[in-house]
Structure formats: structure tokens, C-alpha cells
Design a protein around this motif. Structure first.
Motif, PDB file in Angstrom:
ATOM      1  N   GLY A 157       0.809  -1.209   0.000  1.00 18.08           N
ATOM      2  CA  GLY A 157       0.000   0.000   0.000  1.00 18.08           C
ATOM      3  C   GLY A 157       0.840   1.256   0.000  1.00 18.08           C
ATOM      4  O   GLY A 157       0.402   2.301   0.485  1.00 18.08           O
ATOM      5  N   GLY A 158       2.051   1.154  -0.566  1.00 18.49           N
ATOM      6  CA  GLY A 158       2.967   2.285  -0.563  1.00 18.49           C
ATOM      7  C   GLY A 158       2.868   3.145  -1.803  1.00 18.49           C
ATOM      8  O   GLY A 158       1.897   3.091  -2.555  1.00 18.49           O
ATOM      9  N   GLY A 177      -7.594  -7.710  -1.260  1.00 19.78           N
ATOM     10  CA  GLY A 177      -8.928  -7.143  -1.341  1.00 19.78           C
ATOM     11  C   GLY A 177      -8.997  -5.635  -1.269  1.00 19.78           C
ATOM     12  O   GLY A 177      -9.970  -5.034  -1.750  1.00 19.78           O
ATOM     13  N   VAL A 178      -7.975  -5.008  -0.685  1.00 17.13           N
ATOM     14  CA  VAL A 178      -7.985  -3.547  -0.557  1.00 17.13           C
ATOM     15  C   VAL A 178      -8.112  -2.872  -1.926  1.00 17.13           C
ATOM     16  O   VAL A 178      -8.708  -1.791  -2.033  1.00 17.13           O
ATOM     17  CB  VAL A 178      -6.709  -3.061   0.167  1.00 17.13           C
ATOM     18  N   VAL A 179      -7.581  -3.505  -2.963  1.00 24.15           N
ATOM     19  CA  VAL A 179      -7.638  -2.896  -4.297  1.00 24.15           C
ATOM     20  C   VAL A 179      -9.074  -2.713  -4.783  1.00 24.15           C
ATOM     21  O   VAL A 179      -9.338  -1.874  -5.647  1.00 24.15           O
ATOM     22  CB  VAL A 179      -6.816  -3.725  -5.315  1.00 24.15           C
ATOM     23  N   GLY A 185      -7.305   4.143  -3.211  1.00 23.59           N
ATOM     24  CA  GLY A 185      -6.230   4.793  -3.953  1.00 23.59           C
ATOM     25  C   GLY A 185      -5.207   3.828  -4.519  1.00 23.59           C
ATOM     26  O   GLY A 185      -4.302   4.228  -5.254  1.00 23.59           O
ATOM     27  N   LEU A 186      -5.362   2.542  -4.181  1.00 30.03           N
ATOM     28  CA  LEU A 186      -4.392   1.553  -4.648  1.00 30.03           C
ATOM     29  C   LEU A 186      -4.451   1.372  -6.162  1.00 30.03           C
ATOM     30  O   LEU A 186      -3.452   1.013  -6.796  1.00 30.03           O
ATOM     31  CB  LEU A 186      -4.644   0.216  -3.933  1.00 30.03           C
ATOM     32  N   ASP A 187      -5.622   1.644  -6.750  1.00 33.95           N
ATOM     33  CA  ASP A 187      -5.763   1.508  -8.197  1.00 33.95           C
ATOM     34  C   ASP A 187      -4.803   2.437  -8.941  1.00 33.95           C
ATOM     35  O   ASP A 187      -4.234   2.065  -9.974  1.00 33.95           O
ATOM     36  CB  ASP A 187      -7.203   1.770  -8.633  1.00 33.95           C
ATOM     37  N   LYS A 188      -4.584   3.639  -8.406  1.00 35.78           N
ATOM     38  CA  LYS A 188      -3.689   4.597  -9.062  1.00 35.78           C
ATOM     39  C   LYS A 188      -2.246   4.121  -9.008  1.00 35.78           C
ATOM     40  O   LYS A 188      -1.465   4.343  -9.948  1.00 35.78           O
ATOM     41  CB  LYS A 188      -3.825   5.969  -8.406  1.00 35.78           C
ATOM     42  N   GLU A 231      -9.335  -4.839 -14.690  1.00 35.98           N
ATOM     43  CA  GLU A 231      -9.999  -3.578 -15.038  1.00 35.98           C
ATOM     44  C   GLU A 231      -9.010  -2.409 -14.997  1.00 35.98           C
ATOM     45  O   GLU A 231      -8.980  -1.564 -15.907  1.00 35.98           O
ATOM     46  CB  GLU A 231     -11.138  -3.333 -14.052  1.00 35.98           C
ATOM     47  N   ILE A 232      -8.192  -2.354 -13.951  1.00 31.81           N
ATOM     48  CA  ILE A 232      -7.227  -1.258 -13.788  1.00 31.81           C
ATOM     49  C   ILE A 232      -6.163  -1.285 -14.878  1.00 31.81           C
ATOM     50  O   ILE A 232      -5.817  -0.241 -15.457  1.00 31.81           O
ATOM     51  CB  ILE A 232      -6.549  -1.342 -12.402  1.00 31.81           C
ATOM     52  N   LYS A 233      -5.666  -2.494 -15.172  1.00 27.41           N
ATOM     53  CA  LYS A 233      -4.529  -2.619 -16.090  1.00 27.41           C
ATOM     54  C   LYS A 233      -4.936  -2.741 -17.548  1.00 27.41           C
ATOM     55  O   LYS A 233      -4.087  -2.654 -18.447  1.00 27.41           O
ATOM     56  CB  LYS A 233      -3.687  -3.849 -15.707  1.00 27.41           C
ATOM     57  N   GLY A 234      -6.207  -2.974 -17.806  1.00 28.44           N
ATOM     58  CA  GLY A 234      -6.642  -3.171 -19.181  1.00 28.44           C
ATOM     59  C   GLY A 234      -6.204  -4.489 -19.768  1.00 28.44           C
ATOM     60  O   GLY A 234      -5.996  -4.611 -20.974  1.00 28.44           O
TER      61      GLY A 234
END
Length: 257
Positions: A157-158, A177-179, A185-188, A231-234
Motif C-alpha cells: 500500500g505504498g 482485497g484492498v484494491v 487509492g491503490l488503483d492509481k 480492469e485497472i490494467k486493461g
């Protein structure tokens, strides 16, 4: 097929329905579940479940920083005996935790360093817990790295900068699961990290992904985490499964049959 690189599926929360939990995990494509130890009291449960489900539930051995207290040297003695005489996939869960209590900071640091040296002797990866202590955890690994240490920074989570330090050290980041949490904000952060540096984890029974947030987590929820990363990475879900499984196999030195 998926790998859960970090799950406490041996915990008391699963005592009533562990067979069903394992079955659901396998049905959802989670082929292996790596189980980091916590302290002396959890050793029997870890070993028992690995015996009941060989090649599925894979044991690891270490002393979790939250359980480093006055008796930590005695605990380390017992854990070292198991680690050096048994068959374990990693030294873990080890590290630092300054979230709840800093009373035993010096002892946590000593236990962390000691167990890292064990991993070097045994040529095993390490599984690092670094809640509210990520920068110091990275610094200790940097100091001790001689090109022979590897492992996973669990529940990453850094920042991007910290992620790059971890990559440069030859380590991976565990994403759970936090993602899936709306405002984590982990998605960014993940959007800027190459997928090959990430592995999947649940940290069961904790940190359940959406839509199970607040309920008991289990290894069968790994696909929900993979879907969010896709979803985040495409990427396709298959790409997430393949690449993260390859990375898990590499870090844990597992060769598929």
C-alpha cells in the motif's frame, strides 16, 4: 488458474467449514494457497492443514511482528527448529508493524533481521509484513540484500517510489482485497506498476474484497481481486491469472508438474 500467495486459512475462523472453503477455492481456480505462520501457537494448525491438503495448502514458517513480545527469543528458538528441520516454502510472515503498538520496536527489528538471515541460510524467500513501517522495512532489506534475497511485500500500500525500490530489490508486491475498496487509492498505484511485479493474495480471513467487505475472507475470492486488477490494467482475466501465477511460482520456487 490462480495462486493465493498469502492466506491464514488455518485460523480458527475456518474450523467449522474448512473442507467447504477449500472446495470453493479449487472450484474458483485457486490451485495453491500459501499459509504464513503467525507465532508458536499457530504452528500445529499450519502443519496440520498442509498435511490434510498437500500440494494445495503450502506451509510457511516465521514469527509475525505483532506477536513479538518479551518472549520473542524463546518463540524464535521454536520457530527456527521447525524451519530448519521441516519443509517450508518461505520464511514468513515476518517484518515490522508500528500500527498498534511500538513497545517492542527494537525486538521487532531484531526478529526481522534474524529471520532474514535464516532465509539466506536456507535459500528461501521471505514474506514481509510492513504496516506503518514500509520505509524502514525496505531499508532493512536494502541493507541486508546481497543479491540472494527475494520475496513478497505483503499487502502492498505504498507509493510508486517505494514500489520501484521493492522492484529494484528483486521483490514482488502482494495485492489483495484492498484494491477493490472504492477509496483505497491503490488503483492509481497499480496502474503504474508492471503486472509482472505483482502477485495475488487474500490475507484470509481478513480484508475481504468487495462485495464481501466486512465479512470473513477466503481464498476462493482471489478471482474478485484479479477482476479488479484486470480492469485497472486493461488486461484480460486470463492474462492476470497467467502472469501473477508465473510470478508466484517464481518467487516460491514452484515448478508445475
Amino acid at each position: 488458474m490462480y495462486v493465493d500467495t498469502h492466506s491464514h486459512i488455518y485460523a480458527n475462523e475456518f474450523s467449522e467449514d474448512i473442507d467447504e472453503v477449500i472446495s470453493r477455492s479449487l472450484e474458483n481456480g485457486v490451485q495453491r494457497i500459501y499459509m504464513p505462520n503467525i507465532d508458536v501457537s499457530s504452528i500445529d494448525a499450519v502443519n496440520k492443514l498442509s498435511t490434510l491438503y498437500p500440494n494445495v495448502c503450502i506451509p510457511q514458517m516465521g514469527l509475525h511482528p505483532c506477536y513479538v513480545k518479551e518472549d520473542y527469543q524463546d518463540q524464535l528458538d521454536v520457530i527456527k527448529t521447525h524451519l530448519f528441520t521441516g519443509s517450508y516454502s518461505a520464511v514468513g510472515e515476518i517484518g515490522l508493524d508500528f500500527y498498534w503498538d511500538k513497545t517492542f520496536t527494537d525486538q521487532q527489528i531484531d526478529a526481522f533481521r534474524t529471520q532474514i538471515e535464516w532465509s539466506r541460510s536456507l535459500k528461501l524467500p521471505i514474506v514481509i509484513h510492513s504496516r506503518d513501517s514500509l520505509e524502514m522495512s525496505i531499508e532493512i532489506v536494502e541493507e541486508l540484500q546481497r543479491g540472494d534475497l527475494t520475496g513478497i511485500f505483503h499487502c502492498y500500500g505504498g507509493t510508486i517510489e517505494q514500489a520501484q525500490k521493492i522492484i529494484d530489490l528483486g521483490f514482488y508486491m502482494g495485492i489483495g482485497g484492498v484494491v477493490t475498496f472504492k477509496n483505497s487509492g491503490l488503483d492509481k498505484i497499480i496502474s503504474e506498476i508492471d503486472l509482472k511485479h505483482l502477485v495475488l493474495e487474500t490475507d484470509s480471513p481478513y480484508l475481504s474484497p468487495t462485495p464481501h467487505r466486512g465479512k470473513r475472507n477466503e481464498s476462493g475470492y482471489i478471482p474478485l481481486i484479479a477482476e479488479k486488477i484486470a480492469e485497472i490494467k486493461g488486461h484480460t482475466l486470463q492474462e492476470i491469472a497467467e502472469i501473477t501465477t508465473q510470478s508466484a511460482n517464481k518467487v516460491y520456487n514452484y515448478t508445475p508438474l
